[in-house]
Design a protein around this motif. Structure first.
Motif, short mmCIF file in Angstrom:
data_model
loop_
_atom_site.label_atom_id
_atom_site.label_comp_id
_atom_site.label_asym_id
_atom_site.label_seq_id
_atom_site.Cartn_x
_atom_site.Cartn_y
_atom_site.Cartn_z
N ARG A 252 35.29 60.53 28.38
CA ARG A 252 35.90 59.61 29.34
C ARG A 252 36.00 58.24 28.67
O ARG A 252 35.02 57.71 28.17
CB ARG A 252 35.02 59.53 30.59
N LEU A 253 37.20 57.67 28.63
CA LEU A 253 37.42 56.36 28.03
C LEU A 253 37.58 55.33 29.13
O LEU A 253 38.41 55.48 30.02
CB LEU A 253 38.66 56.37 27.13
N VAL A 254 36.77 54.27 29.07
CA VAL A 254 36.75 53.24 30.10
C VAL A 254 37.11 51.90 29.48
O VAL A 254 36.60 51.53 28.41
CB VAL A 254 35.35 53.14 30.77
N ARG A 255 37.99 51.18 30.13
CA ARG A 255 38.39 49.84 29.68
C ARG A 255 37.49 48.81 30.36
O ARG A 255 37.24 48.90 31.57
CB ARG A 255 39.86 49.63 30.06
N LEU A 256 37.03 47.83 29.59
CA LEU A 256 36.17 46.77 30.12
C LEU A 256 36.94 45.44 30.04
O LEU A 256 36.89 44.75 29.02
CB LEU A 256 34.87 46.68 29.32
N PRO A 257 37.69 45.10 31.08
CA PRO A 257 38.54 43.90 31.02
C PRO A 257 37.73 42.63 30.79
O PRO A 257 36.69 42.40 31.43
CB PRO A 257 39.20 43.88 32.40
N GLY A 258 38.21 41.82 29.86
CA GLY A 258 37.60 40.51 29.62
C GLY A 258 36.28 40.54 28.87
O GLY A 258 35.64 39.51 28.73
N CYS A 259 35.87 41.71 28.38
CA CYS A 259 34.57 41.83 27.71
C CYS A 259 34.73 41.85 26.19
O CYS A 259 35.72 42.34 25.66
CB CYS A 259 33.86 43.11 28.14
N GLY A 260 33.72 41.33 25.51
CA GLY A 260 33.70 41.32 24.07
C GLY A 260 32.94 42.51 23.51
O GLY A 260 32.75 43.53 24.19
N HIS A 261 32.46 42.36 22.27
CA HIS A 261 31.83 43.47 21.57
C HIS A 261 30.50 43.87 22.20
O HIS A 261 30.12 45.04 22.17
CB HIS A 261 31.63 43.10 20.11
N VAL A 262 29.77 42.91 22.72
CA VAL A 262 28.51 43.18 23.42
C VAL A 262 28.75 42.88 24.89
O VAL A 262 28.50 41.78 25.36
CB VAL A 262 27.36 42.33 22.83
N PRO A 263 29.29 43.85 25.64
CA PRO A 263 29.85 43.56 26.97
C PRO A 263 28.81 43.34 28.05
O PRO A 263 29.17 42.84 29.14
CB PRO A 263 30.68 44.82 27.27
N MET A 264 27.56 43.68 27.80
CA MET A 264 26.54 43.55 28.84
C MET A 264 26.41 42.11 29.32
O MET A 264 26.11 41.87 30.50
CB MET A 264 25.18 44.03 28.32
N ASN A 265 26.63 41.16 28.43
CA ASN A 265 26.54 39.76 28.80
C ASN A 265 27.79 39.26 29.51
O ASN A 265 27.71 38.41 30.40
CB ASN A 265 26.32 38.92 27.53
N ASP A 266 28.95 39.80 29.14
CA ASP A 266 30.21 39.29 29.68
C ASP A 266 30.47 39.73 31.12
O ASP A 266 31.02 38.96 31.90
CB ASP A 266 31.37 39.74 28.79
N ASP A 267 30.11 40.95 31.46
CA ASP A 267 30.30 41.44 32.83
C ASP A 267 29.18 42.43 33.16
O ASP A 267 29.38 43.64 33.14
CB ASP A 267 31.66 42.12 32.98
N ALA A 269 27.71 43.38 35.91
CA ALA A 269 27.92 44.28 37.04
C ALA A 269 28.81 45.46 36.65
O ALA A 269 28.53 46.62 37.00
CB ALA A 269 28.52 43.52 38.22
N LEU A 270 29.89 45.18 35.93
CA LEU A 270 30.80 46.24 35.51
C LEU A 270 30.11 47.20 34.54
O LEU A 270 30.20 48.43 34.69
CB LEU A 270 32.04 45.64 34.86
N VAL A 271 29.42 46.66 33.55
CA VAL A 271 28.77 47.51 32.56
C VAL A 271 27.67 48.35 33.20
O VAL A 271 27.54 49.55 32.92
CB VAL A 271 28.21 46.66 31.40
N ALA A 272 26.90 47.75 34.10
CA ALA A 272 25.85 48.51 34.79
C ALA A 272 26.46 49.64 35.61
O ALA A 272 25.93 50.76 35.64
CB ALA A 272 25.03 47.58 35.69
N ARG A 273 27.59 49.39 36.26
CA ARG A 273 28.24 50.42 37.06
C ARG A 273 28.74 51.57 36.17
O ARG A 273 28.58 52.74 36.51
CB ARG A 273 29.40 49.81 37.85
N VAL A 274 29.31 51.23 35.03
CA VAL A 274 29.75 52.27 34.09
C VAL A 274 28.57 53.14 33.66
O VAL A 274 28.66 54.37 33.63
CB VAL A 274 30.44 51.63 32.86
N ILE A 275 27.44 52.50 33.33
CA ILE A 275 26.27 53.24 32.88
C ILE A 275 25.70 54.10 34.01
O ILE A 275 25.37 55.27 33.80
CB ILE A 275 25.20 52.27 32.34
N LEU A 276 25.59 53.55 35.20
CA LEU A 276 25.04 54.31 36.33
C LEU A 276 25.94 55.49 36.69
O LEU A 276 25.45 56.58 36.98
CB LEU A 276 24.84 53.38 37.53
N ASP A 277 27.26 55.28 36.63
CA ASP A 277 28.18 56.39 36.90
C ASP A 277 28.04 57.47 35.84
O ASP A 277 28.03 58.66 36.15
CB ASP A 277 29.63 55.88 36.94
#
Length: 280
Positions: A252-267, A269-277
């Motif tokens: 499954r390929l997921v796009r992380l809008p507005g995020c950089g190489h280490v996305p946990m800091n940039d968004d 909530a989004l990254v946590a939701r991707v991981i939990l899903d």
């Protein structure tokens, strides 16, 4: 609070002890978090508490990075060296086939653990290895420049720069799309972690031969894979995510809008939701 676990790994020269610093919290299915080259487990701090509300979360300092000692003599900082160590770490922590989430180098390691069926699921955030040779040279040159800069700057200068948004941007904009969101303390700590990574150069040297996009057979039915890529990744360009999908069509390929190489800091909530899903 961080803790240290020491365990034995078999080698051709006999058993060797390896020590790994880690942070663990929460309950539920175990989730192992692996950072990128030159970083440390605090890279996961923006999402750690969110994940720990629903999972047993273990964020580690890879050997030779953060507060973890270097690998013993005779160990290579390549996939063949790292993955057995991570398997032994899971056994020492009493977690059998955890979900694994990795960023950059950690994403590459997570995919290899998935190929070896050591884990339940893989979530790879901008994983290394899906580059062209030109893209690899660009990324490695950038990493070397970051390491050299961190090594040359005196600590007082790093602390002074971290107090302003402009200084935090100068120090970390290569890996974050929103570097000003990092706290001054976090920027100082990760800059020092980069400078003091005993495994940095050996890991980078080992990465020269990694080319996952050419041939990477993996059973994504047995081990589900999620690959996520920030749209503002300046280190491993987002088109590498398309190559990852072509290499692993079952992923499954997921796009992380507005995020950089280490996305946990940039968004977070989004990254946590991707991981939990992905680990549901």
């Amino acid at each position: 609070m961080s803790a240290t676990v020491t365990f034995s790994v078999d080698t051709a020269q006999g058993p060797r002890d390896v020590s790994v610093v880690h942070r663990r919290a929460g309950s539920g299915d175990p989730v192992l978090l692996l950072h990128g080259i030159g970083h440390h487990h605090q890279a996961w701090d923006p999402v750690f508490s969110i994940l720990a509300a629903e999972r047993d979360v273990i964020a580690v300092d890879l050997p030779g990075f953060g507060a973890s000692p270097a690998l013993p003599d005779g160990f290579a900082y390549d996939l063949a060296g790292f993955v057995p160590v991570l398997g032994a770490l899971c056994a020492a922590l009493d977690i059998e086939r955890p979900h694994v989430v990795g960023n950059s180098l950690g994403g590459l390691l997570a995919l290899e653990m998935g190929r070896e069926k050591l884990v339940r699921t893989v979530t790879a955030l901008s994983p290394a290895g899906f580059w062209t040779q030109a893209e690899r040279r660009y990324a490695f040159g950038t990493l070397l420049a970051m390491h050299r800069g961190a090594s040359l700057l005196p600590r007082p200068a790093i602390e002074r720069m971290s107090r302003s948004a402009a200084g935090r941007t100068a120090l970390t904009s290569t890996i974050y799309a929103r570097p000003w969101r990092r706290s001054p303390e976090a920027v100082v700590a990760e800059t020092l972690a980069l400078r003091e990574s005993t495994g940095f150069h050996e890991t980078l040297a080992a990465g020269r031969t990694v080319q996952l996009r050419d041939a990477f057979a993996m059973d994504t039915d047995a081990v589900p894979v999620t690959v996520a890529w920030g749209t503002r990744d300046r280190l491993l360009l987002r088109r590498q995510g398309v190559r990852a999908k072509h290499t692993l069509p079952g992923a499954r390929l997921v796009r992380l809008p507005g995020c950089g190489h280490v996305p946990m800091n940039d968004d977070p909530a989004l990254v946590a939701r991707v991981i939990l899903d992905a680990t549901a």
